[in-house]
Scaffold this active site. Structure first.
Site, PDB file in Angstrom:
ATOM      1  N   ASP A  73       9.468   3.224   1.514  1.00 25.21           N
ATOM      2  CA  ASP A  73       8.251   3.867   1.997  1.00 25.21           C
ATOM      3  C   ASP A  73       8.183   3.646   3.509  1.00 25.21           C
ATOM      4  OD1 ASP A  73       5.647   4.371   2.879  1.00 25.21           O
ATOM      5  OD2 ASP A  73       4.695   3.618   1.053  1.00 25.21           O
ATOM      6  N   LYS A  98       2.524  10.459   7.971  1.00 27.45           N
ATOM      7  CA  LYS A  98       1.901  10.001   9.213  1.00 27.45           C
ATOM      8  C   LYS A  98       2.383  10.815  10.414  1.00 27.45           C
ATOM      9  CE  LYS A  98      -0.466   6.614   7.260  1.00 27.45           C
ATOM     10  NZ  LYS A  98      -1.907   6.716   7.015  1.00 27.45           N
ATOM     11  N   PHE A 112       0.862  -1.182   0.000  1.00 24.71           N
ATOM     12  CA  PHE A 112       0.000   0.000   0.000  1.00 24.71           C
ATOM     13  C   PHE A 112       0.896   1.228   0.000  1.00 24.71           C
ATOM     14  CE2 PHE A 112      -2.460   3.485   1.587  1.00 24.71           C
ATOM     15  CZ  PHE A 112      -3.714   3.302   1.031  1.00 24.71           C
TER      16      PHE A 112
END
Length: 373
Positions: A208, A237, A123
């Site tokens: 990532d 985040k 993802f």
């Protein structure tokens, strides 16, 4: 006008937060072990964070990237030192998907190639290029379908070698720990192999670290357990504790050209003030070490529970499954019977992504609740 109905919502509305807790209007208190998708890194409403944003917005909330912004340089200096990447360059943007879009674009600019290698269950975001590299057909429209992305299984050495040996790939993109997939890790040996294969074939390695970075794994970045130094690292985040912000860390071997990347809101004054405050608090309160310590306790204690069938992760990025409950059932039971927020992944996995400041006593409270199930 009504909201576009794309979210499945719990009938709970937090209106206040403090540390690892959120509160509803009637004062009901909930232990937050999910941090709003791993976003709350230093705790809700941390006083130093609130002060930094308040003071900044009282002076200047925004101006464009056409003028000097010393806060960007301050953030770059602090992030470089905290992460161990002080020789890298920093590009600031607004979200994890945007960070990955820019990383992929930069890899293609640098290599002159158009293909990307990604991994099963990956993802990387919901915007055009990022979702093309996300292994979930349910969130990819026909517009996003492309032959430029190849998926291979995580930790499959032979598949990676075969694909990269064509020397047709601009980049490999991989999560430090797969989050949405349910907390699955590339092995240290696989990451080292990946780095070597990228160097051999002139391919850019993109790590990532949007969910797994910023101290969550017990190191600043999850890939640092393997000892590698990727070409590009993406962050979001927890970078600004809830203020929309993201970053791309770029190797000195990759040259910059005026205009190749850009953003309106990325690196704005408020975002930088928030992100600087996060790094200051992380350093002062030793939150990376705390994530490692409390995470080790949670993982160790969960593994002792007879009904828990699998425990995965590092630090405060944890996934587990419980015999006799679906992930959804267990999350609802914890939320509505015990006032504890957790996250899910697929049908079976429960995810824990609390603030890095989670106390040992709060972790013990959660384990005691789990023992009652």
């Amino acid at each position: 006008m009504t909201l576009f109905d794309v979210y499945s919502l719990y009938d709970i509305e937090p209106v206040k937060g403090e540390g690892s807790y959120v509160f509803t209007e009637d004062g009901t208190k909930y232990l937050d072990l999910y941090g709003g998708h791993a976003v709350i890194s230093i705790g809700h409403a941390h006083p130093e964070y609130v002060k930094a944003i308040s003071e900044q917005v009282a002076n200047l909330g925004f101006y464009s990237n056409s003028v000097q912004n010393s806060l960007q340089h301050k953030l770059a200096d602090k992030l470089g030192k905290a992460s161990g990447y002080d020789d890298y360059s920093l590009f600031l943007c607004n979200s994890g998907a945007e960070a990955n879009e820019n990383a992929i674009k930069l890899a293609s600019f640098t290599t002159g190639r158009e293909n990307i290698l990604a991994f099963g269950k990956a993802f990387h975001g919901r915007t055009s290029g990022a979702v093309a590299a996300t292994d979930n057909p349910g969130i990819r429209s026909r517009f996003n379908e492309t032959n430029n992305v190849t998926f291979v299984p995580l930790n499959d050495f032979d598949a990676v070698h075969t694909v990269l040996d064509t020397r047709e790939y601009a980049a490999v993109i991989i999560e430090g720990i797969q989050g949405v997939a349910g907390i699955h890790e590339p092995s240290d040996e696989f990451l080292r192999f990946l780095m070597d294969e990228c160097k051999r074939t002139g391919t850019i390695l993109i790590l990532d670290e949007i969910q797994s970075g910023y101290g969550r794994s017990g190191k600043f970045f999850a890939h640092q357990y393997s000892g590698i130094r990727p070409d590009i690292i993406t962050c979001a985040k927890g970078i600004a504790n809830g203020f929309p912000a993201a970053a791309v860390l770029i190797s000195p071997s990759i040259p910059a050209k005026k205009g190749m990347l850009g953003t309106t809101f990325g690196g704005n004054h408020l975002a930088c003030a928030a992100a600087v405050a996060v790094l200051d608090v992380m350093e002062k309160e030793n939150l990376v070490d705390n994530a490692a310590k409390v995470g080790d306790y949670l993982i160790s204690e969960l593994k002792k529970l007879p009904k828990v069938t699998d425990v995965r992760g590092k630090g405060l990025m944890i996934g587990f499954e419980v015999d006799g409950f679906s992930g959804s059932e267990l999350r609802k039971k914890l939320l509505f019977e015990h006032n504890i927020f957790t996250g899910g992944a697929g049908q079976f996995t429960v995810r824990l992504l609390p603030a890095l400041s989670l106390s040992m006593s709060d972790a013990e409270h959660f384990i005691n609740i789990m023992k009652q199930l």
